[in-house]
Write an enzyme that holds these catalytic residues in place. Structure first.
Site, PDB file in Angstrom:
ATOM      1  N   ASP A  65       0.954  -1.256  -0.017  1.00  0.00           N
ATOM      2  CA  ASP A  65      -0.012   0.104   0.013  1.00  0.00           C
ATOM      3  C   ASP A  65       0.989   1.341   0.055  1.00  0.00           C
ATOM      4  OD1 ASP A  65      -1.041   0.494   3.228  1.00  0.00           O
ATOM      5  OD2 ASP A  65       0.850  -0.164   2.616  1.00  0.00           O
ATOM      6  N   TYR A  67       2.954   4.807   0.746  1.00  0.00           N
ATOM      7  CA  TYR A  67       3.408   5.260   1.740  1.00  0.00           C
ATOM      8  C   TYR A  67       2.377   6.259   2.619  1.00  0.00           C
ATOM      9  CZ  TYR A  67       7.885   4.390  -0.331  1.00  0.00           C
ATOM     10  OH  TYR A  67       9.245   4.282  -0.776  1.00  0.00           O
ATOM     11  N   PHE A  78       6.924   2.287  -4.377  1.00  0.00           N
ATOM     12  CA  PHE A  78       8.262   2.700  -3.729  1.00  0.00           C
ATOM     13  C   PHE A  78       8.775   4.209  -4.147  1.00  0.00           C
ATOM     14  CE2 PHE A  78       8.268  -1.976  -4.418  1.00  0.00           C
ATOM     15  CZ  PHE A  78       8.667  -2.151  -3.117  1.00  0.00           C
ATOM     16  N   HIS A 187      11.412  -8.845   0.543  1.00  0.00           N
ATOM     17  CA  HIS A 187      10.969  -7.565   0.413  1.00  0.00           C
ATOM     18  C   HIS A 187      12.327  -6.785   0.706  1.00  0.00           C
ATOM     19  CE1 HIS A 187       8.905  -3.738   1.154  1.00  0.00           C
ATOM     20  NE2 HIS A 187       7.880  -4.314   0.617  1.00  0.00           N
TER      21      HIS A 187
END
Length: 225
Positions: A65, A67, A78, A187
């Site tokens: 989801d 920031y 990202f 991740h």
């Protein structure tokens, strides 16, 4: 909620907008915006689709989801706008990019140059309440973004799907075409980067997969601003 996805995407996923779940999702997001700060701004929710038209999508990089702090999210997973401090996951992505391809770490985290080369920077959930990670999970976004992934799976040329972390890797069942390539790793968050992200060399793997079918490689270096 205003849906300003481009026609290239609406041709392949437009029917989702008429489904009851999407009407409920839109009502939920509108209600959230009336009570709380919600990120990204409404005009940026569909930025990933606007910057990477369906026909040009050659790589799919899945985030989770957006920031959830002010000024960060702008619709690309990202990525943050110029002038915004790099979040930890993005710092780790740039570290791996440096170690993989020798790209110097840039002075910003604005990933628009990836998007305009055909890297679909797609979060699986497209909105979030301020300061509340995962607050819009399970409200319908996942069904919508699954439809996006399925539509890219149907493309008749190779697409490289980049699945970092367990949440992204659960989407592997949506990728059924043998022409596509899947690049997996842990991740890049500080909690897991040392357990399988660092040293995974995803950027060179993506370019190798594209070059193997005559597709131009991605220029991964983010220009300084």
């Amino acid at each position: 909620m205003r849906v300003d996805a481009p026609k290239s995407w609406l041709r392949v996923i437009g029917e989702e907008l008429d489904q009851p779940y999407f009407h409920e999702l839109a009502a939920f997001v509108d209600a959230e915006r009336q009570r709380f700060a919600v990120y990204p701004p409404e005009a940026d929710v569909f930025s990933a689709l606007k910057l990477t038209p369906y026909a040009q999508a050659r790589v799919v990089l899945l985030g989770q989801d957006p920031y959830h702090e002010p000024g960060q999210a702008h619709g690309l997973c990202f990525s943050v706008l110029p002038g915004v401090a790099l979040p930890p996951s993005l710092r780790n992505i740039f570290r791996e990019l440096r170690d993989d391809l020798g790209c110097p770490i840039p002075n910003n985290g604005y990933l628009i140059s990836w998007a305009t080369q055909g890297v679909l920077l797609l979060n699986t959930v497209l909105t979030v309440r301020a300061h509340a990670p995962n607050s819009h999970r399970g409200k319908g976004w996942e069904r919508f973004t699954d439809a996006i992934i399925r539509s890219v799976n149907e493309k008749n040329h190779r697409v490289v799907f980049v699945l970092w972390g367990a949440a992204a890797q659960r989407k592997v069942e949506l990728i059924t075409s043998a022409r596509h390539v899947i690049v997996r790793a842990a991740h890049p968050s500080p909690l897991s980067a040392r357990n399988g992200f660092f040293g995974s060399k995803p950027f060179s793997a993506i370019n190798t997969a594209l070059a193997a079918v005559g597709e131009p490689e991605i220029t991964w270096q983010i220009p300084d601003r």
